[in-house]
Design an enzyme around this catalytic site. Structure first.
Site, PDB file in Angstrom:
ATOM      1  N   GLU A 136     -11.429  -0.215  -3.707  1.00  0.00           N
ATOM      2  CA  GLU A 136     -10.717   0.390  -2.572  1.00  0.00           C
ATOM      3  C   GLU A 136      -9.486   1.101  -3.108  1.00  0.00           C
ATOM      4  OE1 GLU A 136      -9.900  -3.063  -0.152  1.00  0.00           O
ATOM      5  OE2 GLU A 136      -8.350  -3.801  -1.503  1.00  0.00           O
TER       6      GLU A 136
ATOM      7  N   ASP B 109       0.817  -1.220   0.000  1.00  0.00           N
ATOM      8  CA  ASP B 109       0.000   0.000   0.000  1.00  0.00           C
ATOM      9  C   ASP B 109       0.855   1.277   0.000  1.00  0.00           C
ATOM     10  OD1 ASP B 109      -2.173  -1.800   0.356  1.00  0.00           O
ATOM     11  OD2 ASP B 109      -1.937  -1.697   2.527  1.00  0.00           O
TER      12      ASP B 109
END
Ligand code: FUB
Length: 438
Positions: free
Chosen positions: A195, A25
């Site tokens: 997301e 991420d």
């Protein structure tokens, strides 16, 4: 020893760029010091889904090729309002405004993690250390409150975006950067949002990138708008599956070149033990994004030579204390090393490590292993720093492996660093310790 830390004469960044611990991420930013910083989440090894993720690290570079682990900046234990069992420190971001760095991270406030997500904020005057939690952004919730991203616009107004479970929201932050002005709005015009929202601006156009819902193999899509909160026009897919079940990326410009930061599972082969990568990102004349080519080479050096010169103190394994089945050996090339770390209960301990005033220290553990993915368990002054990857050096007498991690040391010279075995045979020759500015 004064060693300029050019990472073993690397000609390109290689992918993944961080090998010693698992990182995912990535949120990348170029700050005022001219360096690029990656704020990443940390897949703890061994993984249990995404439940155990914890201990955010920051990585910096002056040239995109040589990356410095700046160390851990926040763990769930530091979050007074957080889930009592810890873990669940998912995809973060960082923003800079009026002399302060704001680190945003999603974390549940209760044991029922999926119903209690919050967006926490920690602040510091420095980009990669000194962060102190300030609580969570009040008044948010009602759906998967994950993956915050913050854009500080050219007029110094700041916008936050987040979302999971197929819904993305955006809203303006107040000047305090800790609360939302008015209400969050659903971002309209996105197709197949899952997301991993990320917003950046280029030539007056706002781009919202995100992961889609392709089963087990998310791709990255994007939309554009001439306003920071949309409505958005869907533009397409620009990152095909990486081989990992999740996809999460950020886009940043460094010295006139654009880059995509993303993760894959190249090192581990496991979807919850991920590794950050970088590849070039190109725009067409009309502002649309070309499909990013995923490479093993990564990117070439850009910008200045790394400016940071660390004074490394060398600690030879020959001077370690050892226990269990570990022993000191000498090979035909006269390498002296600790072997036998793989047997249960074995360890070697580097003692009297000088921490000077105390603070962050970059450790470089030099090793040899024939195993594809061996591990070393690191303990610093009795605190667990978990498993470090030791990637194959092809032969047990090639001590060219370097596990790199930054950890805190106590003042004075009474620091003790212990290595014990994980899986695989790893021979340890020495450890280099370079103190970073705190
Ligand atoms: O890393 C945990 C979660 O996996 C992130 O929040 C999602 O974006 C996905 O990458």
């Amino acid at each position: 020893m004064n060693r300029k830390d050019k990472q073993a004469g690397k000609l390109s960044s290689r992918n993944p760029i961080i090998n010693t611990i698992y990182t995912a991420d990535p949120s990348a930013h170029v700050w005022e010091d001219g360096k690029v910083y990656i704020y990443a989440s940390h897949d703890m090894d061994p993984a249990r889904g995404c439940d155990l993720m914890d201990r955010y690290h920051v990585f910096s570079s002056a040239d995109m090729v040589n990356w410095q682990d700046e160390g851990e900046i926040l763990r769930s234990e530091d979050v007074s309002w957080g889930r009592p069992e810890g873990g669940f420190m998912w995809a973060p971001d960082c923003a800079y405004k009026n002399g302060t760095y704001y680190f945003y991270y999603p974390h549940p406030s209760g044991s029922a993690w999926n119903d209690t997500w919050k967006i926490g904020v920690a602040t510091s005057k420095k980009p990669a250390s000194g962060f102190v939690d300030q609580g969570y952004v009040p008044g948010l919730g009602g759906f998967a409150l994950i993956d915050p991203c913050v854009l500080v616009d050219e007029d110094n107004r700041a916008y936050m975006y987040y979302g999971g479970g197929s819904r993305c929201e955006g809203g303006e932050l107040n000047d305090d950067m800790l609360s939302i002005k008015g209400n969050m709005l659903e971002m309209e015009g996105l197709e197949d949002f899952h997301e991993a929202a990320w917003v950046f601006k280029r030539e007056g156009l706002y781009y919202l990138t995100y992961a889609d819902n392709l089963e087990g193999n998310n791709r990255m899509r994007y939309a554009t708008s001439d306003k920071p909160l949309g409505p958005w026009t869907y533009r397409g897919i620009f990152l095909e599956p990486t081989g990992c079940s999740t996809t999460h990326g950020s886009v940043a410009e460094f010295n006139g070149q654009w880059y995509l930061f993303y993760h894959n599972q190249e090192i581990s082969g496991e979807g919850n033990l991920r590794s950050v990568c970088i590849d070039y990102l190109y725009f067409n004349e009309d502002g649309t994004i070309q499909t990013v080519v995923q490479t093993k080479e990564g990117v070439l050096p850009a910008g200045d030579e790394p400016s940071q010169t660390l004074d490394f103190q060398i600690y030879e394994a020959a001077a370690c204390s050892m226990g269990g089945g570990a022993s000191l050996e000498v090979d035909e090339q006269e390498n002296r090393f600790v072997s036998g770390l793989q047997s249960a209960g074995s360890y070697c301990e580097f003692e009297h490590i000088a921490g000077e005033e105390g603070g962050r220290a970059a450790l470089l553990i030099q090793y040899a292993t024939e195993d594809r993915l061996a591990k070393l368990h690191l303990t610093v002054n009795g605190s667990d720093y978990s498993l470090l990857n030791a990637l194959s050096t092809s032969s047990l007498s090639e001590f060219c492996g370097e596990a790199r991690i930054t950890v805190p040391l106590e003042p004075g010279d009474r620091n003790t660093i212990r290595l014990s075995g994980g899986n695989g045979e790893v021979r340890v020759a020495r450890m280099l310790v370079g103190l970073l500015d705190s």
